[in-house]
Design a protein around this motif. Structure first.
Motif, PDB file in Angstrom:
ATOM      1  N   ASN A 128     -48.070 -18.563  -4.437  1.00  0.00           N
ATOM      2  CA  ASN A 128     -47.491 -17.392  -5.078  1.00  0.00           C
ATOM      3  C   ASN A 128     -48.623 -16.466  -5.504  1.00  0.00           C
ATOM      4  O   ASN A 128     -49.390 -16.786  -6.420  1.00  0.00           O
ATOM      5  CB  ASN A 128     -46.651 -17.808  -6.289  1.00  0.00           C
ATOM      6  CG  ASN A 128     -45.851 -16.659  -6.857  1.00  0.00           C
ATOM      7  OD1 ASN A 128     -46.395 -15.740  -7.445  1.00  0.00           O
ATOM      8  ND2 ASN A 128     -44.532 -16.718  -6.687  1.00  0.00           N
ATOM      9  N   TYR A 129     -48.731 -15.330  -4.833  1.00  0.00           N
ATOM     10  CA  TYR A 129     -49.889 -14.443  -4.990  1.00  0.00           C
ATOM     11  C   TYR A 129     -49.400 -13.063  -5.386  1.00  0.00           C
ATOM     12  O   TYR A 129     -48.937 -12.284  -4.549  1.00  0.00           O
ATOM     13  CB  TYR A 129     -50.659 -14.396  -3.664  1.00  0.00           C
ATOM     14  CG  TYR A 129     -51.907 -13.553  -3.687  1.00  0.00           C
ATOM     15  CD1 TYR A 129     -53.081 -14.024  -4.261  1.00  0.00           C
ATOM     16  CD2 TYR A 129     -51.922 -12.283  -3.121  1.00  0.00           C
ATOM     17  CE1 TYR A 129     -54.232 -13.245  -4.278  1.00  0.00           C
ATOM     18  CE2 TYR A 129     -53.063 -11.498  -3.123  1.00  0.00           C
ATOM     19  CZ  TYR A 129     -54.217 -11.984  -3.704  1.00  0.00           C
ATOM     20  OH  TYR A 129     -55.351 -11.221  -3.719  1.00  0.00           O
ATOM     21  N   THR A 130     -49.469 -12.743  -6.682  1.00  0.00           N
ATOM     22  CA  THR A 130     -48.945 -11.468  -7.177  1.00  0.00           C
ATOM     23  C   THR A 130     -49.994 -10.725  -7.991  1.00  0.00           C
ATOM     24  O   THR A 130     -50.926 -11.328  -8.543  1.00  0.00           O
ATOM     25  CB  THR A 130     -47.713 -11.687  -8.074  1.00  0.00           C
ATOM     26  OG1 THR A 130     -48.114 -12.390  -9.255  1.00  0.00           O
ATOM     27  CG2 THR A 130     -46.632 -12.480  -7.354  1.00  0.00           C
ATOM     28  N   LYS A 131     -49.806  -9.419  -8.095  1.00  0.00           N
ATOM     29  CA  LYS A 131     -50.688  -8.606  -8.925  1.00  0.00           C
ATOM     30  C   LYS A 131     -50.600  -9.035 -10.381  1.00  0.00           C
ATOM     31  O   LYS A 131     -51.621  -9.068 -11.089  1.00  0.00           O
ATOM     32  CB  LYS A 131     -50.342  -7.122  -8.787  1.00  0.00           C
ATOM     33  CG  LYS A 131     -51.258  -6.194  -9.605  1.00  0.00           C
ATOM     34  CD  LYS A 131     -50.884  -4.747  -9.433  1.00  0.00           C
ATOM     35  CE  LYS A 131     -51.875  -3.837 -10.154  1.00  0.00           C
ATOM     36  NZ  LYS A 131     -51.923  -4.086 -11.612  1.00  0.00           N
ATOM     37  N   GLU A 132     -49.407  -9.367 -10.831  1.00  0.00           N
ATOM     38  CA  GLU A 132     -49.222  -9.764 -12.226  1.00  0.00           C
ATOM     39  C   GLU A 132     -50.007 -11.029 -12.542  1.00  0.00           C
ATOM     40  O   GLU A 132     -50.641 -11.135 -13.611  1.00  0.00           O
ATOM     41  CB  GLU A 132     -47.730  -9.972 -12.518  1.00  0.00           C
ATOM     42  CG  GLU A 132     -46.905  -8.706 -12.515  1.00  0.00           C
ATOM     43  CD  GLU A 132     -46.647  -8.140 -11.126  1.00  0.00           C
ATOM     44  OE1 GLU A 132     -46.276  -6.954 -11.029  1.00  0.00           O
ATOM     45  OE2 GLU A 132     -46.828  -8.879 -10.122  1.00  0.00           O
ATOM     46  N   ASP A 153     -43.410  -8.346  -3.042  1.00  0.00           N
ATOM     47  CA  ASP A 153     -42.111  -8.581  -3.690  1.00  0.00           C
ATOM     48  C   ASP A 153     -40.968  -8.310  -2.719  1.00  0.00           C
ATOM     49  O   ASP A 153     -40.021  -7.570  -3.012  1.00  0.00           O
ATOM     50  CB  ASP A 153     -41.975  -7.701  -4.936  1.00  0.00           C
ATOM     51  CG  ASP A 153     -40.810  -8.134  -5.823  1.00  0.00           C
ATOM     52  OD1 ASP A 153     -40.381  -9.298  -5.715  1.00  0.00           O
ATOM     53  OD2 ASP A 153     -40.316  -7.304  -6.606  1.00  0.00           O
ATOM     54  N   SER A 192     -44.849 -12.538  -1.626  1.00  0.00           N
ATOM     55  CA  SER A 192     -45.023 -12.482  -3.082  1.00  0.00           C
ATOM     56  C   SER A 192     -45.743 -11.209  -3.517  1.00  0.00           C
ATOM     57  O   SER A 192     -45.335 -10.562  -4.493  1.00  0.00           O
ATOM     58  CB  SER A 192     -45.759 -13.728  -3.588  1.00  0.00           C
ATOM     59  OG  SER A 192     -47.002 -13.911  -2.928  1.00  0.00           O
ATOM     60  N   MET A 193     -46.802 -10.817  -2.814  1.00  0.00           N
ATOM     61  CA  MET A 193     -47.528  -9.610  -3.218  1.00  0.00           C
ATOM     62  C   MET A 193     -46.658  -8.365  -3.109  1.00  0.00           C
ATOM     63  O   MET A 193     -46.645  -7.510  -3.996  1.00  0.00           O
ATOM     64  CB  MET A 193     -48.796  -9.455  -2.369  1.00  0.00           C
ATOM     65  CG  MET A 193     -49.566  -8.166  -2.646  1.00  0.00           C
ATOM     66  SD  MET A 193     -49.983  -7.902  -4.395  1.00  0.00           S
ATOM     67  CE  MET A 193     -51.258  -9.143  -4.628  1.00  0.00           C
ATOM     68  N   LYS A 250     -46.831  -0.900  -8.454  1.00  0.00           N
ATOM     69  CA  LYS A 250     -48.010  -1.752  -8.544  1.00  0.00           C
ATOM     70  C   LYS A 250     -49.337  -1.001  -8.590  1.00  0.00           C
ATOM     71  O   LYS A 250     -50.362  -1.585  -8.965  1.00  0.00           O
ATOM     72  CB  LYS A 250     -48.051  -2.715  -7.346  1.00  0.00           C
ATOM     73  CG  LYS A 250     -46.781  -3.511  -7.116  1.00  0.00           C
ATOM     74  CD  LYS A 250     -46.504  -4.516  -8.206  1.00  0.00           C
ATOM     75  CE  LYS A 250     -45.265  -5.344  -7.859  1.00  0.00           C
ATOM     76  NZ  LYS A 250     -44.950  -6.345  -8.895  1.00  0.00           N
TER      77      LYS A 250
END
Length: 545
Positions: free
Chosen positions: A26-30, A369, A366-367, A460
């Motif tokens: 799971n690779y997100t900016k958040e 969304d 994930s990135m 983002k």
């Protein structure tokens, strides 16, 4: 020298990207924003919680007129259900959904254990509930004890079927499983030093191990035997088909004699003695640490890394009786993991691994969304249309990854085949498969998945950066690529936004959209952003982590 000392500085964006990619699906900016500024030790420890399943069990929405539904927990015998191939595919979808939706080491390690204790879901694993139990067993021990998993896997029904140990009897021994258990699952071969002598074990040891393993059988109905530790169905012991004689192993195992047992209950003690013997060898600990290193760090282990990283990690593993977390958390928080233990620019760990199709899929989804059908309310679209047809058939297989179905017991070549290792993900047959993922999401008109590139940039990217093509590309590549890019690459990617125009073309188009939010203005910027995102995701830099 290579160092396992904890990283002394806080994580910057570059190091946060490195950790999040290597440790989770799971690779997100958040999450990157959360990691930046944390110590490596704290960031790694935050990933070690034993997270619960988001989706409790898989669902089969077919047949349409009367869905099999939650067939795994049905009281009916497993072989009463049709469509076992389809159901195994839906179990893979269920696992992916849980892995993708958690920011945790658990599923990265669970998949690691799949590469160690390989079962191919469509090539001998048996009925679909057996495959489900196999995945749950890997998940159960993902943050736990390797040695205990290596004991439990011997009674896993899918494994008993897959490598024929259910057919291993005292009067007709089958050495298939015992050979793979030593050669691929635990201690590994070592250098061959003689006829039938592979340094770490011999042909005699395979024969003796097959005798230890004789008489353990698959339990067809899943209700006859339940493991008290995992609460999962398991096989059973048939004492009448077990070799009750003592088993004498070679000098590779110090000529150890394992006492034969003559009751079904004590067969498990004999099996326990065998696994303890294998795991008492220092080389077994080193074998797992080398595999963890190749999985999390890079495929090439230098002589320095062998001495300064592998050997100390193996000792940590031994000292902790094969608990996996002390080893993994030490490695992922170390100076070596972040390439901060020397000034040699040729031995980088950041960007040193080519992403698997699984990692590529998870990062894109994930990135950005990406929206896809809800498995709890849109079961048919999620399990069949989205995952089975689009992801498995339309991406995984063309990209060279038959998900949870490697073509040999050795697993996926990227994790074992020298000298290429992860470079095996790329070939003339698979490269196009990797490149069609994001284009397919952006161009299809169906219920599979949806990527709104305009909404992504709005939500983002800083507003001032979004309006400037140079800053927009810098912001995007900072998120997507492991390393910064130079001016030439920036100029190349900028052409997808402005073509032959000046920078103000994009600035004007973006501000026009922000001021009006009209569909026509959105379509104008979306066409440019779609082209840019496709170029970025398909760039060589994004294939690395």
């Amino acid at each position: 020298m290579a160092s396992l000392n904890p990283l002394g500085s806080s994580l910057d964006l570059r190091k946060a990207k490195h950790l999040l990619r290597r440790a989770t699906f799971n690779y997100t900016k958040e999450q990157l924003d959360t990691f930046v500024g944390m110590s490596a030790t704290d960031a790694v420890n935050s990933l070690t919680a034993d997270v619960a399943y988001t989706l409790a069990e898989p669902y089969d929405p077919l047949p349409m007129e009367a869905p099999d539904g939650y067939w795994i927990s049905s009281p009916e015998h497993p072989n009463t259900f049709d469509g076992q191939f389809r159901k195994r595919a839906y179990i893979a979808a269920w696992w992916w959904y849980n892995a993708y939706n958690k920011v945790s080491l658990k599923y990265k390690l669970s998949f690691f254990f799949h590469t160690c204790f390989t079962v191919a879901k469509d090539d001998g694993a048996g009925l679909s509930p057996f495959f489900y139990d196999y995945l749950k067993l890997l998940d159960f021990y993902a943050l736990g004890n390797i040695k205990t998993l290596a004991k439990k896997i011997n009674l896993d029904n899918a494994m008993l079927d897959y490598l024929d140990n259910t057919q291993n009897n005292k009067n007709n021994p089958n050495e298939n499983y015992s050979r793979e258990y030593l050669e691929l699952f635990t201690i590994l071969k070592g250098e061959q030093i003689g006829d039938g002598n592979y340094t770490n074990y011999t042909e005699i040891d395979i024969q003796q191990a097959a005798k230890v393993l004789s008489g353990f059988k698959k339990q067809w109905d899943r209700n006859g035997n339940v493991d008290p530790d995992t609460n999962l169905p398991m096989g059973y012991a048939a004492i009448g088909q077990h070799d009750t004689n003592d088993k004498t192993f070679s000098s590779a195992f110090n000529n150890q004699v394992i006492t034969g047992r003559d009751t079904a209950a004590t067969m498990f003690d004999e099996l326990d003695d065998f696994v303890e013997m294998v795991f008492a060898q220092e080389e077994t600990a080193k074998a797992y640490c080398r595999r963890l290193y190749k999985y999390f760090v890079k495929s090439k282990i230098s002589a320095e890394a062998e001495t300064d990283i592998i050997e100390p990690l193996a000792q940590i593993l031994i000292d902790n009786d094969y608990e996996v977390l002390p080893v993994v958390t030490t490695l992922l928080a170390s100076e070596h993991f972040y390439d901060a233990d020397d000034s040699d620019p040729t031995d980088h760990t950041i960007g040193a691994i080519i992403k698997s199709p699984l990692q590529l899929l998870c990062e894109v989804f994930s990135m950005f969304d990406i929206q896809y059908p809800d498995p709890e309310t849109e079961q048919l679209f999620f399990y069949r249309n989205f995952f089975h047809w689009f992801i498995t058939g339309g991406f995984f297989q063309p990209a060279g990854m038959d998900f949870f179905n490697p073509d040999s017991v050795a697993g996926y070549p990227a994790y074992y085949q020298e000298p290429g290792f992860d470079r095996n993900w790329f070939s003339s047959n698979t490269i196009i498969g990797r490149y069609i993922l994001v284009a397919g999401i952006l161009t299809q008109n169906n219920n599979y998945a949806e990527l709104d590139t305009v909404l992504f940039v709005e939500n983002k990217i800083d507003a001032n950066d979004a309006r400037d093509p140079n800053l927009l590309i810098a912001s995007l590549t900072d998120l997507l690529f492991p390393e910064s890019i130079d001016t030439d690459r920036t100029d190349y990617f900028k052409t997808f936004l402005i073509e032959d125009s000046d920078d103000y073309y994009w600035t004007g188009a973006w501000l026009q959209y922000i001021n009006t939010h009209s569909q026509n203005d959105k379509n104008t910027v979306k066409t440019r952003l779609d082209a840019l995102i496709i170029a970025l995701v398909n760039a060589a830099e994004f294939q690395l982590m």
